[in-house]
Motif scaffolding. Structure first.
Motif, short mmCIF file in Angstrom:
data_model
loop_
_atom_site.label_atom_id
_atom_site.label_comp_id
_atom_site.label_asym_id
_atom_site.label_seq_id
_atom_site.Cartn_x
_atom_site.Cartn_y
_atom_site.Cartn_z
N CYS A 74 -2.56 0.99 -6.47
CA CYS A 74 -4.17 0.93 -7.86
C CYS A 74 -4.82 1.84 -8.13
O CYS A 74 -5.08 1.78 -9.15
CB CYS A 74 -4.41 -0.21 -7.89
SG CYS A 74 -3.67 -2.09 -7.27
N CYS A 75 -5.50 2.44 -7.56
CA CYS A 75 -5.88 3.43 -7.59
C CYS A 75 -5.53 4.88 -7.32
O CYS A 75 -6.03 6.28 -8.53
CB CYS A 75 -7.30 4.00 -6.23
SG CYS A 75 -6.17 4.44 -4.71
N ASP A 76 -4.73 4.63 -7.94
CA ASP A 76 -3.38 6.19 -8.93
C ASP A 76 -3.70 7.48 -7.15
O ASP A 76 -3.94 8.34 -7.81
CB ASP A 76 -3.83 6.38 -9.58
CG ASP A 76 -2.77 7.85 -10.87
OD1 ASP A 76 -1.91 7.43 -9.76
OD2 ASP A 76 -2.97 7.91 -11.45
N PRO A 77 -2.82 7.21 -5.99
CA PRO A 77 -3.46 8.31 -5.49
C PRO A 77 -2.02 9.22 -5.42
O PRO A 77 -0.88 9.02 -5.78
CB PRO A 77 -3.42 7.49 -3.36
CG PRO A 77 -2.10 6.29 -3.91
CD PRO A 77 -2.77 5.85 -6.23
N GLY A 78 -2.20 10.10 -5.01
CA GLY A 78 -1.15 11.14 -5.26
C GLY A 78 -0.32 10.52 -4.43
O GLY A 78 1.28 11.02 -4.82
N CYS A 79 -0.37 10.58 -2.90
CA CYS A 79 0.81 10.09 -1.71
C CYS A 79 0.04 9.04 -1.43
O CYS A 79 -1.48 8.50 -1.33
CB CYS A 79 0.97 11.43 -1.25
SG CYS A 79 -0.43 11.41 -0.60
N VAL A 80 0.89 8.16 -0.35
CA VAL A 80 0.63 7.05 0.08
C VAL A 80 1.09 7.53 2.41
O VAL A 80 1.84 7.58 2.32
CB VAL A 80 0.73 5.95 -0.46
CG1 VAL A 80 0.71 4.73 1.27
CG2 VAL A 80 0.69 5.36 -0.91
N ILE A 81 0.11 7.36 3.03
CA ILE A 81 -0.14 7.88 4.20
C ILE A 81 0.11 5.79 5.37
O ILE A 81 -0.67 5.67 4.76
CB ILE A 81 -0.69 8.20 4.89
CG1 ILE A 81 -0.83 9.33 4.71
CG2 ILE A 81 -1.02 8.06 6.41
CD1 ILE A 81 -2.31 10.39 5.01
N VAL A 82 1.56 5.92 5.67
CA VAL A 82 1.60 4.62 6.37
C VAL A 82 1.84 4.41 7.38
O VAL A 82 2.38 5.36 8.42
CB VAL A 82 2.95 3.72 5.87
CG1 VAL A 82 3.09 2.19 6.83
CG2 VAL A 82 3.31 3.83 4.30
N GLY A 83 -0.06 4.64 7.95
CA GLY A 83 -1.01 4.76 9.54
C GLY A 83 -0.41 3.61 10.65
O GLY A 83 -1.17 2.82 11.62
N ALA A 102 12.20 1.58 0.62
CA ALA A 102 11.11 -0.44 -0.05
C ALA A 102 9.30 0.44 0.31
O ALA A 102 8.39 -0.08 -0.51
CB ALA A 102 10.74 -1.51 1.31
N MET A 103 8.83 1.36 0.90
CA MET A 103 7.30 1.59 0.64
C MET A 103 7.52 2.35 -0.18
O MET A 103 5.74 2.40 -0.36
CB MET A 103 7.13 2.22 2.27
CG MET A 103 7.12 1.56 3.56
SD MET A 103 6.51 1.94 4.85
CE MET A 103 6.54 0.93 6.07
N ARG A 104 8.28 3.06 -0.59
CA ARG A 104 8.28 4.06 -1.82
C ARG A 104 8.16 3.50 -3.05
O ARG A 104 7.53 4.14 -4.21
CB ARG A 104 9.72 5.10 -1.86
CG ARG A 104 8.67 6.45 -0.89
CD ARG A 104 10.55 7.64 -1.01
NE ARG A 104 10.38 8.50 0.20
CZ ARG A 104 11.05 9.41 0.27
NH1 ARG A 104 11.91 9.34 -0.18
NH2 ARG A 104 10.60 10.37 0.75
N ALA A 105 8.62 2.09 -2.60
CA ALA A 105 8.67 1.77 -4.44
C ALA A 105 7.25 0.42 -4.51
O ALA A 105 7.24 0.44 -5.73
CB ALA A 105 9.90 0.77 -4.32
N ALA A 106 7.16 0.02 -3.56
CA ALA A 106 5.76 -0.25 -2.99
C ALA A 106 4.77 0.35 -3.90
O ALA A 106 3.81 -0.15 -4.96
CB ALA A 106 5.20 -1.61 -2.31
N ALA A 107 5.09 1.95 -3.36
CA ALA A 107 4.12 2.63 -3.93
C ALA A 107 3.68 3.34 -5.45
O ALA A 107 3.27 4.42 -5.91
CB ALA A 107 3.90 4.23 -2.94
N GLY A 108 5.17 2.45 -5.92
CA GLY A 108 4.95 2.95 -7.26
C GLY A 108 6.06 4.14 -7.57
O GLY A 108 6.19 4.96 -8.62
N GLY A 109 7.27 4.73 -6.23
CA GLY A 109 7.78 5.89 -6.53
C GLY A 109 6.56 6.76 -6.11
O GLY A 109 7.48 8.41 -6.04
N ARG A 110 5.64 6.66 -4.96
CA ARG A 110 4.28 7.89 -5.27
C ARG A 110 5.53 8.61 -3.79
O ARG A 110 5.65 7.41 -3.19
CB ARG A 110 3.55 7.51 -4.66
CG ARG A 110 2.27 7.19 -6.32
CD ARG A 110 1.49 6.99 -5.58
NE ARG A 110 0.42 6.37 -7.28
CZ ARG A 110 1.05 5.26 -7.66
NH1 ARG A 110 1.51 4.30 -7.60
NH2 ARG A 110 0.05 5.40 -8.76
N PRO A 111 5.18 9.84 -3.52
CA PRO A 111 5.54 10.70 -2.02
C PRO A 111 5.02 8.89 -0.34
O PRO A 111 3.67 9.29 -0.75
CB PRO A 111 4.97 11.25 -1.92
CG PRO A 111 4.98 12.19 -3.15
CD PRO A 111 4.33 10.82 -4.09
#
Length: 248
Positions: A74-83, A102-111
């Motif tokens: 929701c904060c529109d990051p450039g990517c997501v780290i799954v820690g 599945a994780m990329r889909a949840a992240a809105g297609g972000r890396p």
């Protein structure tokens, strides 16, 4: 207009609610103009001493990971780290692509950066295949980690599980325990030492260990952050956390 504090990159980070090590370590690694934004997978601090207990923790992680990713998206990051490491290794190499999708889909297609991909990229950067691994787990967790690395084509020469009985207590692992684990699993044949488990605070100790061993010592959190930065064209060299962030 760009974000005022993170004009170069905003990184979403999701960690289990029991994790108190990943957020401060990743924040300490931030280059100028990069910000981290953490969401939490709500899980209990349940025992992991046997397979049913470990499985219960894993089910909690599975059900809470995608909502946590959606929250930071929701904060529109450039990517997501799954820690979280166990989910990355538990189902094996054949399931990794499905989980990542599945994780990329949840992240809105972000890396999305996960431990297996980040560690694989780091080991490729050093051009090494013979490794030793440190985990915070008991044998039930070590078995899945061993299987994942071996199925990925690495020559796993030794593994040291620190035997932590629950997720929150992983953060209690001391630098002295980590130093002793490094000494235990190192040998002349080991080309690199890999630590998994994002609630283990090992980034500083890994940097020191590299100095006296003369080989890569890869802490999970430093590897994840390096991979996220380099995937997003942030090439800053960050000192104090090992040769990977400082030189690659």
């Amino acid at each position: 207009m760009t974000d005022s504090l993170g004009p170069r990159l905003k990184i979403g980070v999701v960690v289990p609610s029991t994790n108190t090590s990943a957020q401060p370590e990743l924040d300490a690694m931030r280059p100028h103009g990069v910000t981290n934004h953490t969401g939490r997978m709500v899980i209990g601090d349940d025992p992991m001493v046997d397979e049913p207990g470990f499985g219960h923790v894993m089910r909690g992680i599975r059900t809470s990971t995608l909502p946590a990713i959606e929250s930071v998206a929701c904060c529109d990051p450039g990517c997501v780290i799954v820690g979280v490491s166990p989910e990355s290794h538990w189902e094996g190499t054949e399931a990794h692509g499905r989980v990542l999708h599945a994780m990329r889909a949840a992240a809105g297609g972000r890396p999305v950066t996960m431990s297996p991909d980040a560690i694989g990229a780091a080991l490729s950067a050093y051009e090494v295949r013979r490794i030793a691994v440190i985990t915070p787990y008991l044998p039930v967790g070590d078995e899945s980690v061993s299987r994942f690395f071996e199925d990925s084509g690495y020559d796993l020469l030794s593994i040291c599980g620190l035997g932590v009985p629950s997720p929150a207590k992983i953060s209690h692992v001391s630098e002295t325990e980590l130093r002793d684990a490094v000494k235990e699993i190192d040998s002349a044949d080991v080309e690199a030492i890999v630590q998994v488990g994002t609630n283990v605070a090992m980034a500083r100790l890994a940097a020191a260990a590299e100095f006296w061993l003369g080989k890569p010592v890869l802490s999970n959190n430093a590897v994840l952050y390096w991979h996220a930065l380099r995937q997003n064209r942030i090439a800053d060299r960050v000192g104090g956390f090992g040769s990977l962030l400082a030189a690659y």
